[in-house]
Enzyme design. Sequence first.
Site, PDB file in Angstrom:
ATOM      1  N   ASP A  48       0.829  -1.212   0.000  1.00  0.00           N
ATOM      2  CA  ASP A  48       0.000   0.000   0.000  1.00  0.00           C
ATOM      3  C   ASP A  48       0.860   1.257   0.000  1.00  0.00           C
ATOM      4  O   ASP A  48       0.518   2.260  -0.648  1.00  0.00           O
ATOM      5  CB  ASP A  48      -0.919   0.017   1.217  1.00  0.00           C
ATOM      6  CG  ASP A  48      -2.014  -1.035   1.134  1.00  0.00           C
ATOM      7  OD1 ASP A  48      -2.199  -1.597   0.042  1.00  0.00           O
ATOM      8  OD2 ASP A  48      -2.660  -1.297   2.162  1.00  0.00           O
ATOM      9  N   THR A  49       1.979   1.221   0.707  1.00  0.00           N
ATOM     10  CA  THR A  49       2.877   2.375   0.730  1.00  0.00           C
ATOM     11  C   THR A  49       3.449   2.638  -0.654  1.00  0.00           C
ATOM     12  O   THR A  49       3.537   3.791  -1.104  1.00  0.00           O
ATOM     13  CB  THR A  49       4.028   2.136   1.723  1.00  0.00           C
ATOM     14  OG1 THR A  49       3.488   1.943   3.035  1.00  0.00           O
ATOM     15  CG2 THR A  49       4.990   3.312   1.736  1.00  0.00           C
ATOM     16  N   VAL A  50       3.824   1.571  -1.357  1.00  0.00           N
ATOM     17  CA  VAL A  50       4.349   1.713  -2.718  1.00  0.00           C
ATOM     18  C   VAL A  50       3.275   2.294  -3.633  1.00  0.00           C
ATOM     19  O   VAL A  50       3.555   3.158  -4.473  1.00  0.00           O
ATOM     20  CB  VAL A  50       4.845   0.353  -3.242  1.00  0.00           C
ATOM     21  CG1 VAL A  50       5.249   0.450  -4.716  1.00  0.00           C
ATOM     22  CG2 VAL A  50       6.025  -0.130  -2.403  1.00  0.00           C
ATOM     23  N   THR A  51       2.039   1.835  -3.464  1.00  0.00           N
ATOM     24  CA  THR A  51       0.938   2.362  -4.266  1.00  0.00           C
ATOM     25  C   THR A  51       0.756   3.858  -4.023  1.00  0.00           C
ATOM     26  O   THR A  51       0.581   4.638  -4.975  1.00  0.00           O
ATOM     27  CB  THR A  51      -0.376   1.627  -3.919  1.00  0.00           C
ATOM     28  OG1 THR A  51      -0.209   0.227  -4.135  1.00  0.00           O
ATOM     29  CG2 THR A  51      -1.519   2.124  -4.790  1.00  0.00           C
ATOM     30  N   ASP A  85       3.219   0.187 -10.033  1.00  0.00           N
ATOM     31  CA  ASP A  85       2.142  -0.772 -10.295  1.00  0.00           C
ATOM     32  C   ASP A  85       2.668  -2.204 -10.340  1.00  0.00           C
ATOM     33  O   ASP A  85       1.987  -3.138  -9.931  1.00  0.00           O
ATOM     34  CB  ASP A  85       1.463  -0.461 -11.633  1.00  0.00           C
ATOM     35  CG  ASP A  85       0.547   0.732 -11.547  1.00  0.00           C
ATOM     36  OD1 ASP A  85       0.151   1.091 -10.426  1.00  0.00           O
ATOM     37  OD2 ASP A  85       0.232   1.317 -12.593  1.00  0.00           O
ATOM     38  N   ASP A  88       4.189  -3.056  -6.435  1.00  0.00           N
ATOM     39  CA  ASP A  88       3.241  -3.391  -5.363  1.00  0.00           C
ATOM     40  C   ASP A  88       2.588  -4.750  -5.603  1.00  0.00           C
ATOM     41  O   ASP A  88       2.364  -5.516  -4.672  1.00  0.00           O
ATOM     42  CB  ASP A  88       2.202  -2.285  -5.142  1.00  0.00           C
ATOM     43  CG  ASP A  88       1.335  -2.013  -6.361  1.00  0.00           C
ATOM     44  OD1 ASP A  88       1.352  -2.810  -7.313  1.00  0.00           O
ATOM     45  OD2 ASP A  88       0.644  -0.973  -6.360  1.00  0.00           O
ATOM     46  N   GLY A  89       2.293  -5.065  -6.864  1.00  0.00           N
ATOM     47  CA  GLY A  89       1.730  -6.381  -7.166  1.00  0.00           C
ATOM     48  C   GLY A  89       2.722  -7.497  -6.882  1.00  0.00           C
ATOM     49  O   GLY A  89       2.361  -8.559  -6.373  1.00  0.00           O
ATOM     50  N   SER A  99      -6.426  -8.906  -0.637  1.00  0.00           N
ATOM     51  CA  SER A  99      -7.322  -8.110   0.190  1.00  0.00           C
ATOM     52  C   SER A  99      -8.218  -7.221  -0.644  1.00  0.00           C
ATOM     53  O   SER A  99      -7.808  -6.712  -1.687  1.00  0.00           O
ATOM     54  CB  SER A  99      -6.520  -7.235   1.169  1.00  0.00           C
ATOM     55  OG  SER A  99      -5.871  -6.190   0.483  1.00  0.00           O
ATOM     56  N   ASP A 110      -6.226   5.265  -8.691  1.00  0.00           N
ATOM     57  CA  ASP A 110      -6.252   5.388 -10.156  1.00  0.00           C
ATOM     58  C   ASP A 110      -7.016   6.627 -10.580  1.00  0.00           C
ATOM     59  O   ASP A 110      -6.628   7.352 -11.499  1.00  0.00           O
ATOM     60  CB  ASP A 110      -6.916   4.159 -10.781  1.00  0.00           C
ATOM     61  CG  ASP A 110      -5.976   2.977 -10.865  1.00  0.00           C
ATOM     62  OD1 ASP A 110      -4.757   3.167 -10.651  1.00  0.00           O
ATOM     63  OD2 ASP A 110      -6.454   1.867 -11.143  1.00  0.00           O
TER      64      ASP A 110
END
Length: 247
Positions: A48-51, A85, A88-89, A99, A110
Amino acid sequence: MGQPVVIEGRAATPTVGKAMLNKYARAFFTRVLTPFAAFLIRRGVSPDTVTLIGTAGVVAGALVFFPRGEFFWGTIVITLFVFSDLVDGNMARQLGRSSRWGAFLDSTLDRVADSAIFGGFALWYAGNGDDNVLCAVSIFCLASGQVVSYTKARGESIGLPVAVNGLVERAERLVVSLVAAGLAGLHKFGVPGIQVLLPIALWIVAVGSLVTLIQRVVTVRRESAEAEAAAAAESDANASQGSEAAK
């Protein structure tokens, strides 16, 4: 970061990064970025932080460079942060996480990134770009992109499949716009006439988004009518069976 399917904590939809990289490039960069993703996990960084950081970078690239007409460098910055993108994946896969929150966060951010990109174009044309028509077209691209996404999400939330993608989805909107912006930015490096590519791209995105919106609205209307007809038929059948049983 389309359809709200959750895969390893991320929404399985065409994101900025996935749109700009073909399947072979994605496979290559996934292999390259796996050690980096593992490093971030060891350092306690969450997907989530990377996102969030990736989205912040896209927003900064769009709103710092585009309003000044620095389309080439803005596109470069956005493209660099696009790799979040993939990271994080990759992190989610390594952690074995899946989740609804990850999918929700991706989809929400997005919309933020899209708004920044087309908002940056609008600010340029409202200012030094000095073109009210293209400013309005940019704003239409921004708004229609949000509505196109909403129509599918809203249709699915009321139990309809919304079995149509449409002419121009998010991936196409971003690829066409960003490639055109990057090329148009070469005008400042002495490439003549190339700046016309961005207005052309914005018109294409605007018209394509309108067509896509109409396609989705028509699809939802048809599927809604079919669902109501099926429900009415089932209700009649149940009533008929109840009458027969009462005899």
